[in-house]
Scaffold this motif. Structure first.
Motif, PDB file in Angstrom:
ATOM      1  N   GLU A   1       0.826   9.522   1.673  1.00  0.00           N
ATOM      2  CA  GLU A   1      -0.508   9.107   2.099  1.00  0.00           C
ATOM      3  C   GLU A   1      -1.210   8.369   0.974  1.00  0.00           C
ATOM      4  N   THR A   2      -1.957   7.344   1.357  1.00  0.00           N
ATOM      5  CA  THR A   2      -2.676   6.531   0.369  1.00  0.00           C
ATOM      6  C   THR A   2      -4.068   7.093   0.137  1.00  0.00           C
ATOM      7  N   GLU A   3      -4.562   6.854  -1.088  1.00  0.00           N
ATOM      8  CA  GLU A   3      -5.923   7.279  -1.429  1.00  0.00           C
ATOM      9  C   GLU A   3      -6.928   6.533  -0.545  1.00  0.00           C
ATOM     10  N   GLU A   4      -6.771   5.224  -0.481  1.00  0.00           N
ATOM     11  CA  GLU A   4      -7.649   4.392   0.341  1.00  0.00           C
ATOM     12  C   GLU A   4      -7.142   4.431   1.777  1.00  0.00           C
ATOM     13  N   LYS A   5      -8.042   4.740   2.712  1.00  0.00           N
ATOM     14  CA  LYS A   5      -7.642   4.783   4.123  1.00  0.00           C
ATOM     15  C   LYS A   5      -7.156   3.404   4.562  1.00  0.00           C
ATOM     16  N   ARG A   6      -6.088   3.374   5.340  1.00  0.00           N
ATOM     17  CA  ARG A   6      -5.503   2.136   5.830  1.00  0.00           C
ATOM     18  C   ARG A   6      -6.258   1.670   7.075  1.00  0.00           C
ATOM     19  N   PRO A   7      -6.264   0.365   7.335  1.00  0.00           N
ATOM     20  CA  PRO A   7      -6.919  -0.121   8.558  1.00  0.00           C
ATOM     21  C   PRO A   7      -6.263   0.482   9.802  1.00  0.00           C
ATOM     22  N   THR A   8      -7.079   0.822  10.793  1.00  0.00           N
ATOM     23  CA  THR A   8      -6.524   1.335  12.043  1.00  0.00           C
ATOM     24  C   THR A   8      -6.117   0.186  12.954  1.00  0.00           C
ATOM     25  N   ASN A   9      -6.739  -0.963  12.774  1.00  0.00           N
ATOM     26  CA  ASN A   9      -6.385  -2.144  13.547  1.00  0.00           C
ATOM     27  C   ASN A   9      -5.055  -2.696  13.043  1.00  0.00           C
ATOM     28  N   TYR A  10      -4.113  -2.865  13.952  1.00  0.00           N
ATOM     29  CA  TYR A  10      -2.757  -3.285  13.582  1.00  0.00           C
ATOM     30  C   TYR A  10      -2.752  -4.611  12.813  1.00  0.00           C
ATOM     31  N   GLN A  11      -3.449  -5.618  13.327  1.00  0.00           N
ATOM     32  CA  GLN A  11      -3.428  -6.934  12.680  1.00  0.00           C
ATOM     33  C   GLN A  11      -4.036  -6.886  11.278  1.00  0.00           C
TER      34      GLN A  11
ATOM     35  N   GLU B   1      -4.052  -4.248   9.348  1.00  0.00           N
ATOM     36  CA  GLU B   1      -3.066  -3.524   8.534  1.00  0.00           C
ATOM     37  C   GLU B   1      -1.959  -4.465   8.081  1.00  0.00           C
ATOM     38  N   VAL B   2      -1.454  -5.272   9.004  1.00  0.00           N
ATOM     39  CA  VAL B   2      -0.397  -6.237   8.676  1.00  0.00           C
ATOM     40  C   VAL B   2      -0.883  -7.196   7.596  1.00  0.00           C
ATOM     41  N   GLU B   3      -2.077  -7.740   7.781  1.00  0.00           N
ATOM     42  CA  GLU B   3      -2.638  -8.690   6.803  1.00  0.00           C
ATOM     43  C   GLU B   3      -2.802  -8.046   5.436  1.00  0.00           C
ATOM     44  N   GLN B   4      -3.333  -6.826   5.400  1.00  0.00           N
ATOM     45  CA  GLN B   4      -3.523  -6.127   4.122  1.00  0.00           C
ATOM     46  C   GLN B   4      -2.176  -5.887   3.451  1.00  0.00           C
ATOM     47  N   ASN B   5      -1.178  -5.448   4.228  1.00  0.00           N
ATOM     48  CA  ASN B   5       0.129  -5.171   3.650  1.00  0.00           C
ATOM     49  C   ASN B   5       0.792  -6.440   3.122  1.00  0.00           C
ATOM     50  N   VAL B   6       0.688  -7.554   3.850  1.00  0.00           N
ATOM     51  CA  VAL B   6       1.267  -8.822   3.383  1.00  0.00           C
ATOM     52  C   VAL B   6       0.629  -9.215   2.048  1.00  0.00           C
ATOM     53  N   GLN B   7      -0.692  -9.077   1.956  1.00  0.00           N
ATOM     54  CA  GLN B   7      -1.382  -9.393   0.691  1.00  0.00           C
ATOM     55  C   GLN B   7      -0.892  -8.475  -0.426  1.00  0.00           C
ATOM     56  N   GLU B   8      -0.740  -7.185  -0.133  1.00  0.00           N
ATOM     57  CA  GLU B   8      -0.255  -6.243  -1.145  1.00  0.00           C
ATOM     58  C   GLU B   8       1.162  -6.610  -1.582  1.00  0.00           C
ATOM     59  N   GLN B   9       2.009  -6.980  -0.621  1.00  0.00           N
ATOM     60  CA  GLN B   9       3.383  -7.363  -0.958  1.00  0.00           C
ATOM     61  C   GLN B   9       3.385  -8.617  -1.832  1.00  0.00           C
ATOM     62  N   GLU B  10       2.622  -9.631  -1.425  1.00  0.00           N
ATOM     63  CA  GLU B  10       2.592 -10.892  -2.172  1.00  0.00           C
ATOM     64  C   GLU B  10       2.050 -10.702  -3.581  1.00  0.00           C
ATOM     65  N   ARG B  11       1.048  -9.834  -3.724  1.00  0.00           N
ATOM     66  CA  ARG B  11       0.419  -9.607  -5.036  1.00  0.00           C
ATOM     67  C   ARG B  11       1.062  -8.450  -5.799  1.00  0.00           C
ATOM     68  N   GLU B  12       2.086  -7.832  -5.186  1.00  0.00           N
ATOM     69  CA  GLU B  12       2.766  -6.668  -5.760  1.00  0.00           C
ATOM     70  C   GLU B  12       1.786  -5.542  -6.108  1.00  0.00           C
ATOM     71  N   VAL B  13       0.842  -5.329  -5.211  1.00  0.00           N
ATOM     72  CA  VAL B  13      -0.144  -4.259  -5.367  1.00  0.00           C
ATOM     73  C   VAL B  13       0.486  -2.953  -4.889  1.00  0.00           C
ATOM     74  N   LEU B  14       0.388  -1.925  -5.711  1.00  0.00           N
ATOM     75  CA  LEU B  14       0.874  -0.606  -5.332  1.00  0.00           C
ATOM     76  C   LEU B  14      -0.324   0.301  -5.087  1.00  0.00           C
ATOM     77  N   PRO B  15      -0.580   0.658  -3.827  1.00  0.00           N
ATOM     78  CA  PRO B  15      -1.740   1.503  -3.532  1.00  0.00           C
ATOM     79  C   PRO B  15      -1.612   2.878  -4.186  1.00  0.00           C
ATOM     80  N   GLU B  16      -2.746   3.419  -4.599  1.00  0.00           N
ATOM     81  CA  GLU B  16      -2.776   4.777  -5.149  1.00  0.00           C
ATOM     82  C   GLU B  16      -2.458   5.757  -4.027  1.00  0.00           C
ATOM     83  N   LEU B  17      -1.693   6.781  -4.360  1.00  0.00           N
ATOM     84  CA  LEU B  17      -1.309   7.782  -3.365  1.00  0.00           C
ATOM     85  C   LEU B  17      -2.025   9.103  -3.614  1.00  0.00           C
TER      86      LEU B  17
END
Length: 173
Positions: free
Chosen positions: A37-47, A49-65
């Motif tokens: 589980e992540t410290e920051e709540k994830r978006p409930t809206n699918y789109q 969530e997808v956008e946030q994850n793509v940005q995290e992947q591209e920027r190599e951001v590792l969310p706090e758990l």
């Protein structure tokens, strides 16, 4: 392997499909079940969530758990469950893999996806646990959020998946 105290099943799940597979595995082999589980709540809206994850992947951001496994060293065999996001691991799973030393451990990956397969999730798990023995992974089609299909590993489909997991577990021993 049943009721092994040295067995951990860790998973990340958005819609419950990966969680359902993790629970089926635990029913069969025992062990401790832990959700990433992540410290920051994830978006409930699918789109979103997808956008946030793509940005995290591209920027190599590792969310706090918030997930912390204090006695991680005691585990010898670790099942790692993940959905496929953008044909890759969700960054929360990368964050988990980055947080622990897998030296000498056996990693057993499993995956749920929306129809496009495991993507690079299994190879990413391998490359993020270099000092571990990584076994053959199990992948199964879960929901298709874009079509409004959320948790589909239930009822008769859950029974079918359970039988396939039995076969996979026999293969990997």
């Amino acid at each position: 392997m049943k009721n092994s105290k040295t067995l951990l099943i860790v998973y990340y799940s958005r819609t419950g499909n990966t969680k359902a597979v993790a629970e089926l595995i635990q029913e069969k082999v025992g062990g401790d079940l832990v959700q990433i589980e992540t410290e920051e709540k994830r978006p409930t809206n699918y789109q979103k969530e997808v956008e946030q994850n793509v940005q995290e992947q591209e920027r190599e951001v590792l969310p706090e758990l918030t997930t912390i496994i204090l006695d991680f060293d005691k585990y010898e065999r670790i099942f790692v469950g993940t959905p496929t996001w953008n044909m890759a691991l969700p960054q929360a799973v990368v964050s988990f893999l980055d947080s622990y030393d897998f030296n000498g451990k056996t990693i057993i990956p499993f995956n749920t996806h929306g129809g496009y397969g495991a993507g690079s999730t299994f190879s990413q798990i391998s490359s993020n646990t270099k000092s571990a023995n990584v076994l053959e992974g199990y992948t199964v089609k879960g929901g298709e959020e874009t079509n409004g299909l959320m948790l589909i590993i239930k009822d008769k489909n859950r029974e079918k998946v359970s039988k396939k997991i039995d076969t996979w577990l026999e293969i990997i021993n």
